[in-house]
Design a protein around this motif. Structure first.
Motif, short mmCIF file in Angstrom:
data_model
loop_
_atom_site.label_atom_id
_atom_site.label_comp_id
_atom_site.label_asym_id
_atom_site.label_seq_id
_atom_site.Cartn_x
_atom_site.Cartn_y
_atom_site.Cartn_z
N LEU A 181 -5.64 0.19 -8.05
CA LEU A 181 -4.82 -1.18 -7.98
C LEU A 181 -3.96 -0.95 -9.24
CD1 LEU A 181 -7.73 -3.52 -7.14
CD2 LEU A 181 -6.07 -2.39 -5.50
N GLN B 61 0.90 -1.12 0.10
CA GLN B 61 0.01 -0.17 0.00
C GLN B 61 0.88 1.18 0.15
OE1 GLN B 61 -2.66 -0.42 3.28
NE2 GLN B 61 -4.56 -0.32 1.73
N GLN C 88 -1.61 -1.32 -4.17
CA GLN C 88 -2.87 -0.38 -4.25
C GLN C 88 -1.98 1.18 -3.93
OE1 GLN C 88 -5.38 -0.65 -0.71
NE2 GLN C 88 -7.23 -0.21 -2.17
N SER D 105 -8.21 5.63 -4.60
CA SER D 105 -7.33 4.59 -4.81
C SER D 105 -7.35 3.94 -5.95
CB SER D 105 -7.70 3.60 -3.76
OG SER D 105 -9.03 2.83 -4.13
#
Length: 511
Positions: A204, A9, A214, A202
């Motif tokens: 991916l 992340q 992500q 956000s």
């Protein structure tokens, strides 16, 4: 050293909140926390198992070497006016090389809370009116609302809800009671608190050699507030009851989470059947003993009774599954306008291939059939369960990945278990149907949305004639399919009445 099993992340957070909030995270990094500043951070999570990773190698931000901050995190606090794209570079000892760039979002500002520009009071039992500052370029972002709560010795901002970005938000009074605050006993902190609004996006990233990635960009604004009121916090709604003949009713017990993750059917357009199976034991032995004593002689008699459901061709069981699927399809289409994508499209998908297989069996002793090759959406084996234990982010969960690949709003999983009881003088099949319908994650942190989950069952089966089994649809009546479906409809009716009272549709209309 090998990120193929890691979930990464990458995050840019704009405008850190006040230290006066005294959260646990501020206490941990108080030496570097700067209210109003920005931060770029990268986290390495275990995709298989629970935990975080420290990198065997180097992690750099814009060429500057970073040190591990703990809990799988590397990052740096940036000046408030540094709104440049931030690039993380990871080089592992095995020669892997990855680069991620995250860009800041436009600011978000709290203009007023319940009409007050400062010193506002939030009554947890009343509606909330917010006026926000949304500059151009914010149309496709979401706005999350959070407030402070203490739970298990930890103080943190917990989500009230996530909504579409807009200049004005009018939120119903039931929103606070239906939030994801973890400490239901005490709820959000009373008295001095802080309301945080969070603009976020956000995406991916598919990258060879890495498990999942992500990239999240967030912009915060946080205002002190006084919190009053006593909402009736609840984690879920549920219903249970009986329907049908008094001597052999169908019992139902269904539930769904509160509106934080409990999703109304009215919001869905497209479903996929992910799992449908029938399982049953068709053969039982009933053994009983009795003793008599005559003089000094004791005689024990053992009696064995064999109970067996008549053997049927596999096509009969497959037809039963076809009929159950048709009933569920018709219910969702007629009631909500929800369409199902073809099952063949589901079982052919790449993500679906990773699910646990259902062993097929059709014998005089047992039946275990799945509909058109569908698998177990929820693992039943120990290895399957352990395989889904993960610290990965919500969007990387198996169900979320599958829904994204299929382009659907929900996955339907149904299991019909049949029991051959020996407590009657007739051979019957006692049915128990489990059903679970889930949706995509509602935010970056929340888990799967749930439309409903639970079970429907009967204590008694129904008798039948051997001649009845000449009809391929005979199992419909024998397993009480129509009554099971009627109980499902009854349970949905009762859940929806509760949803209406608690403002589910009002809350979800803003998401």
């Amino acid at each position: 050293a090998d990120l193929s099993n890691a979930s990464v992340q990458v995050r840019f957070i704009r405008n850190l909140y006040q230290t006066e909030a005294q959260t646990t995270e501020v206490k941990h990094v108080s030496a570097i926390w700067q209210p109003g500043a920005n931060v770029a951070v990268i986290n390495f999570l275990k995709r298989e198992g629970i935990g975080m990773y420290e990198i065997d190698g180097t992690v750099k931000l814009n060429g500057e070497l970073l040190t591990h901050l703990g809990s799988g995190a590397y990052g740096k606090v940036l000046p408030a006016d540094d709104l440049s794209p931030q690039t993380f570079i990871i080089d592992t000892s095995t020669g892997q090389h990855f680069e991620f760039t995250v860009e800041p979002l436009p600011e978000i500002a709290i203009r007023s809370i319940n009409g007050q520009s400062e010193g506002a009071t939030i009554d947890l039992g009343k509606s909330l009116e917010l006026e926000l500052g949304n500059p151009s370029g914010t149309k496709d972002t979401t706005v999350g609302l959070k407030m402070l709560a203490d739970a298990v010795g930890t103080r943190a901002f917990y989500e009230v809800g996530t909504f579409k970005s807009t200049d004005k938000l009018s939120l119903p009074s039931t929103m606070f009671a239906s939030s994801s605050v973890p400490n239901i006993k005490f709820g959000f902190n009373k008295g001095v608190n802080y309301l945080q609004v969070e603009r976020s996006t956000s995406r991916l990233v598919e990258m060879e050699g890495i498990g999942a990635a992500q990239i999240i960009s967030q912009s915060w604004d946080t205002a002190p507030v006084q919190v009053t009121g006593e909402p009736k916090y609840f984690t879920h709604i549920s219903t249970e009851g009986e329907i049908g003949p008094e001597k052999s009713p169908i019992a139902y017990s269904l539930r769904k989470p509160n509106a934080a993750t409990g999703r109304p059917f009215s919001t869905a357009k497209k479903f996929a059947l992910a799992s449908l199976s029938v399982r049953g034991t068709l053969y039982q032995k009933k053994v009983s003993t009795s003793s008599t004593t005559t003089g000094n002689i004791k005689t024990t008699t053992t009696t064995t009774e064999t109970w067996q459901f008549p053997p049927l061709p596999t096509a009969f069981w497959d037809q039963l599954l076809e009929n159950i699927y048709a009933d569920v399809q018709n219910l969702m289409q007629e009631r909500y306008g929800i369409q199902f994508i073809p099952v063949g499209q589901v079982v052919a998908s790449g993500e679906y291939a990773k699910l646990e297989e259902i062993d097929q069996e059709s014998s005089d002793v047992k039946i275990k059939r799945s509909y058109k090759g569908t698998k177990n959406l929820v693992p039943t084996s120990i290895s399957g369960l352990l395989g889904q234990v993960s610290s990965t982010f919500a969007a990387d969960r198996p169900e979320a990945r599958l829904m994204r690949e299929l382009g659907v709003d929900g996955l339907v999983a149904i299991t019909l278990d049949l029991e051959l009881p020996t407590d009657t003088d007739k051979i019957t099949l006692r049915p128990r149907m489990g059903i679970r319908i889930t949706g995509p994650p509602t935010s970056q942190t929340a888990g799967q949305a749930v439309y409903l989950e639970g079970g429907i069952s009967a204590d008694k089966g129904v008798t039948f004639n051997e001649s009845e089994l000449e009809n391929i649809n005979a199992l419909n009546r024998i397993v009480r399919k129509e009554e099971l479906m009627a109980a499902l409809v009854q349970a949905i009716n009762e859940l929806e009445a509760q949803e209406k009272d608690l403002g589910y549709d009002l809350i979800w209309a803003l998401k």
